[in-house]
Scaffold this motif. Structure first.
Motif, PDB file in Angstrom:
ATOM      1  N   LEU A  98     -11.641  11.295   2.790  1.00  0.00           N
ATOM      2  CA  LEU A  98     -12.458  10.048   2.414  1.00  0.00           C
ATOM      3  C   LEU A  98     -13.591  10.462   1.345  1.00  0.00           C
ATOM      4  O   LEU A  98     -14.448   9.431   0.857  1.00  0.00           O
ATOM      5  CB  LEU A  98     -13.562   9.615   3.726  1.00  0.00           C
ATOM      6  N   PRO A 100     -14.771  10.535  -2.428  1.00  0.00           N
ATOM      7  CA  PRO A 100     -14.436   9.744  -3.438  1.00  0.00           C
ATOM      8  C   PRO A 100     -13.352  10.073  -4.368  1.00  0.00           C
ATOM      9  O   PRO A 100     -12.393   9.358  -4.902  1.00  0.00           O
ATOM     10  CB  PRO A 100     -15.694   9.492  -4.097  1.00  0.00           C
ATOM     11  N   ARG A 103      -9.883  10.110  -2.742  1.00  0.00           N
ATOM     12  CA  ARG A 103      -9.463   8.714  -2.637  1.00  0.00           C
ATOM     13  C   ARG A 103      -9.209   8.003  -4.208  1.00  0.00           C
ATOM     14  O   ARG A 103      -8.114   7.160  -4.296  1.00  0.00           O
ATOM     15  CB  ARG A 103     -10.677   7.643  -1.971  1.00  0.00           C
ATOM     16  N   ARG A 104      -9.750   8.544  -4.948  1.00  0.00           N
ATOM     17  CA  ARG A 104      -9.398   7.951  -6.444  1.00  0.00           C
ATOM     18  C   ARG A 104      -7.918   8.498  -6.609  1.00  0.00           C
ATOM     19  O   ARG A 104      -7.192   7.769  -7.308  1.00  0.00           O
ATOM     20  CB  ARG A 104     -10.505   8.436  -7.477  1.00  0.00           C
ATOM     21  N   SER A 107      -5.322   6.566  -5.042  1.00  0.00           N
ATOM     22  CA  SER A 107      -5.208   5.106  -5.476  1.00  0.00           C
ATOM     23  C   SER A 107      -4.232   4.948  -6.596  1.00  0.00           C
ATOM     24  O   SER A 107      -3.954   4.087  -7.369  1.00  0.00           O
ATOM     25  CB  SER A 107      -6.363   4.618  -5.995  1.00  0.00           C
ATOM     26  N   LYS A 130      -8.875   5.301   8.447  1.00  0.00           N
ATOM     27  CA  LYS A 130     -10.138   4.728   7.644  1.00  0.00           C
ATOM     28  C   LYS A 130      -9.357   4.773   6.239  1.00  0.00           C
ATOM     29  O   LYS A 130      -9.405   4.023   5.399  1.00  0.00           O
ATOM     30  CB  LYS A 130     -11.167   5.335   7.592  1.00  0.00           C
ATOM     31  N   LEU A 131      -8.740   5.925   5.960  1.00  0.00           N
ATOM     32  CA  LEU A 131      -8.114   5.994   4.387  1.00  0.00           C
ATOM     33  C   LEU A 131      -6.683   4.979   4.247  1.00  0.00           C
ATOM     34  O   LEU A 131      -6.952   4.286   3.301  1.00  0.00           O
ATOM     35  CB  LEU A 131      -7.147   7.456   4.449  1.00  0.00           C
ATOM     36  N   GLU A 133      -6.307   2.072   5.785  1.00  0.00           N
ATOM     37  CA  GLU A 133      -6.823   0.705   5.842  1.00  0.00           C
ATOM     38  C   GLU A 133      -7.215   0.603   4.330  1.00  0.00           C
ATOM     39  O   GLU A 133      -7.222  -0.590   4.002  1.00  0.00           O
ATOM     40  CB  GLU A 133      -8.095   0.548   6.781  1.00  0.00           C
ATOM     41  N   GLU A 134      -7.760   1.542   3.665  1.00  0.00           N
ATOM     42  CA  GLU A 134      -8.197   0.930   2.146  1.00  0.00           C
ATOM     43  C   GLU A 134      -7.095   0.853   1.147  1.00  0.00           C
ATOM     44  O   GLU A 134      -7.063   0.641   0.273  1.00  0.00           O
ATOM     45  CB  GLU A 134      -9.153   2.237   2.005  1.00  0.00           C
ATOM     46  N   PHE A 135      -5.899   1.743   1.433  1.00  0.00           N
ATOM     47  CA  PHE A 135      -4.767   1.438   0.566  1.00  0.00           C
ATOM     48  C   PHE A 135      -3.641   1.068   1.425  1.00  0.00           C
ATOM     49  O   PHE A 135      -2.388   1.578   1.561  1.00  0.00           O
ATOM     50  CB  PHE A 135      -4.325   2.871   0.162  1.00  0.00           C
ATOM     51  N   GLN A 138      -0.104   1.566  -0.251  1.00  0.00           N
ATOM     52  CA  GLN A 138       0.530   2.765  -0.460  1.00  0.00           C
ATOM     53  C   GLN A 138       1.262   3.145   0.727  1.00  0.00           C
ATOM     54  O   GLN A 138       0.842   3.370   1.996  1.00  0.00           O
ATOM     55  CB  GLN A 138      -0.862   3.753  -0.647  1.00  0.00           C
TER      56      GLN A 138
END
Length: 265
Positions: A98, A100, A103-104, A107, A130-131, A133-135, A138
């Motif tokens: 998690l 930044p 995660r960048r 992405s 959590k990861l 869910e953000e992507f 992917q």
């Protein structure tokens, strides 16, 4: 490596693996990184060029680097680079995924049509949810069932967390490395059946794929008996399901033989 892992302190090369694959009638494999450096990624792609049975490579790039874009442009142009992995379970920070900068990096993978292999322990599964869910666009694959505590025949909270992860449609799961989480060289195939049942209930036949974790699996069993754990387990299912778990799902997930969008070999 510990003294227990001394048998791994030698080179394991394509000529060692090819007869093992042939012995169980497998056409090829996807090889996955073991060291976190760009030189290994380059070397694995060279081996894939030399050996047709290496169908794809999951390499390593520095997902936290400001130079990541150039690393991806360099390696992703190779048609056999299908994904990347970071050895997250060795990071002291359980929330490493998690960060930044990490995660960048995640992405940027979709732009290059690259998958991501999740190498985790059970305690990382909640973080992985959590990861992912953000992507949602992917593609991810969970390696080794997140290494549940098979030697102790423990299931919770791994089982519950695995089901939470499986609710996300962009994740697939590898049925691999179970023997090294069991009692080394003392296991029986039945030791793994409940874990396989749980994985099947969570992901279904369309999001499971066989894996070997060779050569690490040799710490606890020879290649063919290790692979037979899953091969024999899936005999209870229809032929379509067997074919999916034993190869078709892997080929589809890693887009084996498909040209990556917008890229040239």
């Amino acid at each position: 490596m510990t003294d227990q892992m001394a048998i791994l302190k030698r080179a394991f090369l394509p000529q060692d693996l090819q007869p093992l694959l042939a012995g169980i009638h497998f056409d090829g494999c996807v090889t996955v990184q073991a060291r976190q450096n760009l030189e290994e990624t380059r070397w694995l792609l060279e081996l894939a060029d030399q050996h047709e049975f290496i169908k794809g490579v999951v390499g390593w790039v520095d997902l936290r680097s400001e130079d990541l874009g150039r690393q991806l442009e360099r390696f992703a142009a190779h048609p056999k680079l299908v994904g990347v992995r970071h050895i997250v379970h060795d990071e002291p920070d359980e929330n490493f995924m998690l960060r930044p900068d990490f995660r960048r990096g995640i992405s940027q993978l979709k732009e290059f049509d690259l998958t991501y292999d999740l190498l985790l322990f059970p305690q990382h599964l909640k973080v992985a949810v959590k990861l992912l869910e953000e992507f949602p666009e992917q593609p991810f694959v969970l390696d080794h069932l997140a290494k549940p505590k098979i030697a102790e025949q423990l299931f919770s909270p791994w089982q519950e967390d695995l089901h939470q992860l499986a609710k996300l449609p962009n994740v697939t799961c590898k049925l691999s490395a179970m023997v090294t989480e069991a009692k080394w060289n003392q296991w029986r195939p039945s030791d793994f059946h409940r874990y396989l049942d749980i994985a099947y209930a969570a992901f279904g036949w369309s999001r499971l794929m066989i894996g070997s974790d060779w050569p690490v699996c040799t710490l606890s069993g020879e290649y063919e008996p290790v692979m037979k754990i899953v091969i024999d387990y899936v005999q209870q299912f229809p032929a379509e399901t067997q074919a999916a778990i034993l190869g078709d799902n892997c080929a589809r997930f890693y887009r084996i033989g498909a040209h990556k969008r917008g890229l040239r070999p």
